[in-house]
Design a protein around this motif. Sequence first.
Motif, mmCIF file in Angstrom:
data_model
loop_
_atom_site.group_PDB
_atom_site.id
_atom_site.type_symbol
_atom_site.label_atom_id
_atom_site.label_comp_id
_atom_site.label_asym_id
_atom_site.label_seq_id
_atom_site.Cartn_x
_atom_site.Cartn_y
_atom_site.Cartn_z
ATOM 1 N N LEU A 57 -10.283 -11.458 -6.945
ATOM 2 C CA LEU A 57 -9.727 -10.733 -7.787
ATOM 3 C C LEU A 57 -9.488 -10.107 -6.693
ATOM 4 N N LEU A 58 -10.277 -9.751 -5.829
ATOM 5 C CA LEU A 58 -9.761 -7.727 -5.196
ATOM 6 C C LEU A 58 -9.508 -8.447 -3.650
ATOM 7 N N VAL A 59 -9.592 -10.094 -3.603
ATOM 8 C CA VAL A 59 -8.841 -10.313 -2.704
ATOM 9 C C VAL A 59 -7.075 -10.527 -2.763
ATOM 10 N N ALA A 60 -6.785 -11.036 -3.911
ATOM 11 C CA ALA A 60 -5.475 -10.939 -4.467
ATOM 12 C C ALA A 60 -4.768 -10.214 -4.833
ATOM 13 N N LEU A 120 -9.244 -0.522 -9.354
ATOM 14 C CA LEU A 120 -10.280 -0.864 -10.343
ATOM 15 C C LEU A 120 -11.173 -2.226 -9.632
ATOM 16 N N THR A 121 -10.329 -3.069 -9.412
ATOM 17 C CA THR A 121 -11.443 -3.907 -9.435
ATOM 18 C C THR A 121 -12.796 -3.899 -8.209
ATOM 19 N N PHE A 122 -12.102 -3.235 -7.342
ATOM 20 C CA PHE A 122 -13.825 -2.607 -6.518
ATOM 21 C C PHE A 122 -14.915 -2.392 -7.163
ATOM 22 N N VAL A 123 -14.245 -1.291 -8.323
ATOM 23 C CA VAL A 123 -15.443 -0.247 -9.074
ATOM 24 C C VAL A 123 -15.964 -1.572 -9.995
ATOM 25 N N LEU A 124 -14.913 -2.593 -9.844
ATOM 26 C CA LEU A 124 -15.872 -3.514 -11.162
ATOM 27 C C LEU A 124 -17.082 -4.638 -10.510
ATOM 28 N N LEU A 125 -15.937 -5.231 -9.049
ATOM 29 C CA LEU A 125 -17.260 -5.117 -8.280
ATOM 30 C C LEU A 125 -19.386 -5.180 -8.569
ATOM 31 N N SER A 184 3.757 -3.851 0.807
ATOM 32 C CA SER A 184 3.854 -2.808 2.059
ATOM 33 C C SER A 184 5.056 -2.767 2.713
ATOM 34 N N GLN A 185 4.820 -3.967 3.530
ATOM 35 C CA GLN A 185 6.183 -4.413 3.914
ATOM 36 C C GLN A 185 7.171 -4.579 4.145
ATOM 37 N N TYR A 186 7.728 -4.809 2.204
ATOM 38 C CA TYR A 186 9.044 -4.442 1.936
ATOM 39 C C TYR A 186 9.714 -3.423 1.956
ATOM 40 N N GLN A 187 11.394 -3.278 2.152
ATOM 41 C CA GLN A 187 11.848 -1.732 2.018
ATOM 42 C C GLN A 187 11.161 -1.294 0.627
ATOM 43 N N PRO A 188 11.585 0.329 1.411
ATOM 44 C CA PRO A 188 11.076 1.551 0.388
ATOM 45 C C PRO A 188 11.126 1.178 -1.670
ATOM 46 N N ALA A 189 12.913 0.817 -1.127
ATOM 47 C CA ALA A 189 12.900 0.433 -2.443
ATOM 48 C C ALA A 189 12.283 -0.185 -3.332
ATOM 49 N N ALA A 190 11.856 -1.360 -2.983
ATOM 50 C CA ALA A 190 11.469 -2.785 -3.735
ATOM 51 C C ALA A 190 9.707 -2.674 -3.425
ATOM 52 N N ARG A 191 9.050 -1.606 -2.820
ATOM 53 C CA ARG A 191 7.626 -1.793 -3.022
ATOM 54 C C ARG A 191 6.931 -0.586 -4.025
ATOM 55 N N GLU A 192 7.703 0.353 -4.924
ATOM 56 C CA GLU A 192 7.998 0.993 -5.836
ATOM 57 C C GLU A 192 6.875 1.261 -6.831
ATOM 58 N N LEU A 193 7.127 -0.377 -6.847
ATOM 59 C CA LEU A 193 6.547 -1.036 -8.406
ATOM 60 C C LEU A 193 5.257 -2.022 -7.811
ATOM 61 N N PRO A 194 5.689 -2.232 -6.697
ATOM 62 C CA PRO A 194 4.195 -3.402 -6.617
ATOM 63 C C PRO A 194 2.714 -2.919 -5.716
ATOM 64 N N LEU A 195 3.703 -1.814 -4.537
ATOM 65 C CA LEU A 195 2.391 -1.259 -3.732
ATOM 66 C C LEU A 195 1.268 -0.372 -4.819
ATOM 67 N N PRO A 196 2.267 0.365 -5.405
ATOM 68 C CA PRO A 196 1.615 1.224 -6.301
ATOM 69 C C PRO A 196 0.421 0.347 -7.743
ATOM 70 N N VAL A 197 0.780 -0.505 -8.166
ATOM 71 C CA VAL A 197 -0.045 -1.556 -9.364
ATOM 72 C C VAL A 197 -0.633 -2.424 -8.479
ATOM 73 N N SER A 198 -0.255 -2.894 -7.044
ATOM 74 C CA SER A 198 -1.301 -3.619 -6.510
ATOM 75 C C SER A 198 -2.322 -1.951 -5.461
ATOM 76 N N VAL A 199 -2.259 -1.242 -5.558
ATOM 77 C CA VAL A 199 -3.664 -0.451 -4.829
ATOM 78 C C VAL A 199 -4.145 0.063 -5.684
ATOM 79 N N ILE A 200 -3.407 0.245 -6.976
ATOM 80 C CA ILE A 200 -4.500 0.669 -7.907
ATOM 81 C C ILE A 200 -5.831 -0.238 -8.614
#
Length: 166
Positions: free
Chosen positions: A16-19, A48-53, A28-44
Amino acid sequence: MKTARSVDIVLFDAVLLVAFIAFAVLSSQYQPAARELPLPVSVIGAILTFVLLLADAIPVVSRALSFVHRRGMGGDVLQTVQTVSHNAGEGGMSRSEWWHLLRLTCWLAAYVAALKLIGYLMATAAFVFLLTLLEGRLSWWKAGLSAAGTTLCFYVLFHVFLSMMF
């Protein structure tokens, strides 16, 4: 006193962490407008998954991060999982379950690679078709109908309504 989690749980946390990390790198390679949602969700999600691991893999860390493991109505979650596994007569995942997990992981990796090579809509159509045909054991026409319907829904949602191009 908490004990180390089983290898199955730690391995699932690692996958899950690797995913999440892969999603963060890709988004992070998306256009700025397209990464507004997936990038923060992925980083968060990765944090959280690292802490769980850490909490699942290292008992000392698990005690320090007591907020990760909560007691519910049925007592400690780990104890509940171990009781269910013991009552079912299983000591973890069976060989066929591991094989199934590996196949699905390979499907997802192929889908991510296909996104870059052939584009979003074609990759989605191929992924849904092959997954439902081979893993879901649907007939070819049902798999094709499922792939066409999914791709059409994504096209209408993203291209027509949201005006997003991938």
